[in-house]
Design a protein around this motif. Sequence first.
Motif, PDB file in Angstrom:
ATOM      1  N   SER A 196       3.201 -12.277  63.085  1.00 41.28           N
ATOM      2  CA  SER A 196       2.122 -12.612  62.151  1.00 41.28           C
ATOM      3  C   SER A 196       1.148 -11.458  62.007  1.00 41.28           C
ATOM      4  N   ASP A 197       0.785 -10.824  63.122  1.00 38.82           N
ATOM      5  CA  ASP A 197      -0.124  -9.686  63.092  1.00 38.82           C
ATOM      6  C   ASP A 197       0.468  -8.528  62.307  1.00 38.82           C
ATOM      7  N   GLN A 198       1.785  -8.298  62.480  1.00 39.67           N
ATOM      8  CA  GLN A 198       2.448  -7.214  61.770  1.00 39.67           C
ATOM      9  C   GLN A 198       2.447  -7.462  60.274  1.00 39.67           C
ATOM     10  N   GLN A 199       2.737  -8.718  59.879  1.00 40.19           N
ATOM     11  CA  GLN A 199       2.746  -9.062  58.464  1.00 40.19           C
ATOM     12  C   GLN A 199       1.360  -8.880  57.859  1.00 40.19           C
ATOM     13  N   LYS A 200       0.336  -9.241  58.637  1.00 37.30           N
ATOM     14  CA  LYS A 200      -1.034  -9.091  58.148  1.00 37.30           C
ATOM     15  C   LYS A 200      -1.382  -7.626  57.960  1.00 37.30           C
ATOM     16  N   SER A 201      -1.040  -6.761  58.939  1.00 35.09           N
ATOM     17  CA  SER A 201      -1.358  -5.347  58.842  1.00 35.09           C
ATOM     18  C   SER A 201      -0.613  -4.686  57.695  1.00 35.09           C
ATOM     19  N   ASP A 202       0.576  -5.196  57.377  1.00 32.31           N
ATOM     20  CA  ASP A 202       1.352  -4.649  56.268  1.00 32.31           C
ATOM     21  C   ASP A 202       0.693  -4.921  54.926  1.00 32.31           C
ATOM     22  N   LYS A 203      -0.223  -5.885  54.887  1.00 36.00           N
ATOM     23  CA  LYS A 203      -0.889  -6.252  53.644  1.00 36.00           C
ATOM     24  C   LYS A 203      -2.351  -5.792  53.599  1.00 36.00           C
ATOM     25  N   GLU A 204      -2.785  -5.036  54.586  1.00 34.38           N
ATOM     26  CA  GLU A 204      -4.181  -4.629  54.656  1.00 34.38           C
ATOM     27  C   GLU A 204      -4.444  -3.341  53.873  1.00 34.38           C
ATOM     28  N   ILE A 205      -5.614  -3.295  53.245  1.00 39.35           N
ATOM     29  CA  ILE A 205      -5.991  -2.176  52.394  1.00 39.35           C
ATOM     30  C   ILE A 205      -7.405  -1.741  52.737  1.00 39.35           C
ATOM     31  N   PRO A 206      -7.652  -0.444  52.925  1.00 39.37           N
ATOM     32  CA  PRO A 206      -9.025   0.029  53.154  1.00 39.37           C
ATOM     33  C   PRO A 206      -9.856  -0.101  51.881  1.00 39.37           C
ATOM     34  N   ILE A 207     -11.128  -0.441  52.054  1.00 36.04           N
ATOM     35  CA  ILE A 207     -12.019  -0.677  50.917  1.00 36.04           C
ATOM     36  C   ILE A 207     -13.144   0.356  50.929  1.00 36.04           C
ATOM     37  N   ALA A 208     -13.496   0.823  49.734  1.00 32.47           N
ATOM     38  CA  ALA A 208     -14.618   1.757  49.597  1.00 32.47           C
ATOM     39  C   ALA A 208     -15.544   1.266  48.499  1.00 32.47           C
ATOM     40  N   ALA A 209     -16.843   1.351  48.760  1.00 32.16           N
ATOM     41  CA  ALA A 209     -17.847   0.954  47.768  1.00 32.16           C
ATOM     42  C   ALA A 209     -18.330   2.190  47.014  1.00 32.16           C
ATOM     43  N   SER A 210     -18.276   2.131  45.694  1.00 38.39           N
ATOM     44  CA  SER A 210     -18.705   3.252  44.861  1.00 38.39           C
ATOM     45  C   SER A 210     -20.119   3.020  44.345  1.00 38.39           C
ATOM     46  N   ASN A 211     -20.992   3.959  44.628  1.00 38.37           N
ATOM     47  CA  ASN A 211     -22.329   3.900  44.054  1.00 38.37           C
ATOM     48  C   ASN A 211     -22.269   4.412  42.619  1.00 38.37           C
ATOM     49  N   ARG A 212     -23.350   4.247  41.884  1.00 40.35           N
ATOM     50  CA  ARG A 212     -23.380   4.739  40.509  1.00 40.35           C
ATOM     51  C   ARG A 212     -22.996   6.220  40.448  1.00 40.35           C
ATOM     52  N   HIS A 213     -22.225   6.591  39.441  1.00 39.16           N
ATOM     53  CA  HIS A 213     -21.796   7.978  39.292  1.00 39.16           C
ATOM     54  C   HIS A 213     -21.367   8.239  37.858  1.00 39.16           C
ATOM     55  N   ILE A 214     -21.059   9.492  37.571  1.00 39.51           N
ATOM     56  CA  ILE A 214     -20.695   9.866  36.210  1.00 39.51           C
ATOM     57  C   ILE A 214     -19.556  10.886  36.219  1.00 39.51           C
ATOM     58  N   HIS A 215     -18.620  10.692  35.296  1.00 45.05           N
ATOM     59  CA  HIS A 215     -17.550  11.663  35.034  1.00 45.05           C
ATOM     60  C   HIS A 215     -17.906  12.357  33.721  1.00 45.05           C
ATOM     61  N   LEU A 216     -17.950  13.671  33.718  1.00 43.89           N
ATOM     62  CA  LEU A 216     -18.353  14.418  32.537  1.00 43.89           C
ATOM     63  C   LEU A 216     -17.175  15.136  31.895  1.00 43.89           C
ATOM     64  N   SER A 217     -17.202  15.214  30.564  1.00 37.26           N
ATOM     65  CA  SER A 217     -16.250  16.062  29.860  1.00 37.26           C
ATOM     66  C   SER A 217     -16.712  17.511  30.003  1.00 37.26           C
ATOM     67  N   ALA A 218     -15.834  18.452  29.702  1.00 38.27           N
ATOM     68  CA  ALA A 218     -16.200  19.869  29.790  1.00 38.27           C
ATOM     69  C   ALA A 218     -17.349  20.180  28.834  1.00 38.27           C
ATOM     70  N   GLN A 219     -17.321  19.550  27.657  1.00 33.96           N
ATOM     71  CA  GLN A 219     -18.391  19.771  26.686  1.00 33.96           C
ATOM     72  C   GLN A 219     -19.728  19.231  27.205  1.00 33.96           C
ATOM     73  N   ALA A 220     -19.678  18.090  27.891  1.00 34.82           N
ATOM     74  CA  ALA A 220     -20.904  17.516  28.448  1.00 34.82           C
ATOM     75  C   ALA A 220     -21.470  18.394  29.559  1.00 34.82           C
ATOM     76  N   VAL A 221     -20.589  18.979  30.375  1.00 29.38           N
ATOM     77  CA  VAL A 221     -21.043  19.893  31.429  1.00 29.38           C
ATOM     78  C   VAL A 221     -21.794  21.065  30.808  1.00 29.38           C
ATOM     79  N   ASP A 222     -21.224  21.622  29.730  1.00 28.36           N
ATOM     80  CA  ASP A 222     -21.884  22.737  29.044  1.00 28.36           C
ATOM     81  C   ASP A 222     -23.257  22.330  28.525  1.00 28.36           C
TER      82      ASP A 222
END
Length: 215
Positions: free
Chosen positions: A20-46
Motif C-alpha cells: 500500500s505504501d509503495q502504491q501511494k508513493s508511486d502516485k505522489e507528486i511534489p507541489i510548488a506554490a507560484s507567487n505573482r510573476h510575469i513572462h515577457l516577450s522580447a519586444q516587452a523586454v526592450d
Amino acid sequence: MNEKDLAKLIRETTLKVLSSDQQKSDKEIPIAASNRHIHLSAQAVDRLFGKGYQLQKLKDLSQPGQFAAKETVTLIGPKGKLQKVRVLGPARGDTQVEISLTDGFALGQAAPLRDSGDIEGTPGITIQGPKGQLKIDKGLICAARHIHMHSTDAERFQVENGERVQVKVSGDRGLTFDNVLIRVSEKYRLEMHIDIDEANAAQIKNGQLGTLLKY
C-alpha cells in the motif's frame, strides 16, 4: 491461534502495508506554490528595460531552462499597484501576467482563470519598468492548477497530456484539488503548480507531496 499461524498473519499484514505504501508513493507528486510573476516577450523586454536588454538570471527554476530573473516590474491596475513583480525568463512569444485572485482585488482588475498560454479574450494591464511603460491589451490571468510531467512520468501515472485529474493533499487543512491539468513534455520535470491562494488554503509548503487520483 498458534505461533505458526500468528507469524503467517504478521507476514501477510506487513506485505499488505508495504504494498500500500509503495502504491501511494508511486502516485505522489511534489507541489510548488507560484507567487505573482510575469513572462515577457522580447519586444516587452526592450520597452521596459531598454533596447537590446538581456534578462539577468537570479536563480534556476524547477523546470529545465526556466529561471527567475533579477528584474522586477510594477503592475498598475484601475485601483492599485503591485510592485516588485518577478520577471521569469527566458523571453517568450507573448507577454503573460500571472496573479492570484486576491491580487486582482488589489489591482481592481479581475483575472480570469485560464490554462497558461490561453490568453485570448483576457484583460490587459499596465506594466512599468525602469526604462518605460507598456500597456498590454491581453495576457492577465490567474493560472489554472496544473502538473508538469515528463513522458516517463505520464506513463508511470497512466495519464495523457491535456487530461484532468485530482490531487489529494493531507494535513490539518488537507483538501483535494479538482480539475488539475496534465502537461506532458520531454522538457518538463515532475511538479504540480498552484498559486499562493491555493497554497494558503491548504497550508502547503513548497516540496510537499500530493497524491494523484484519476476520475
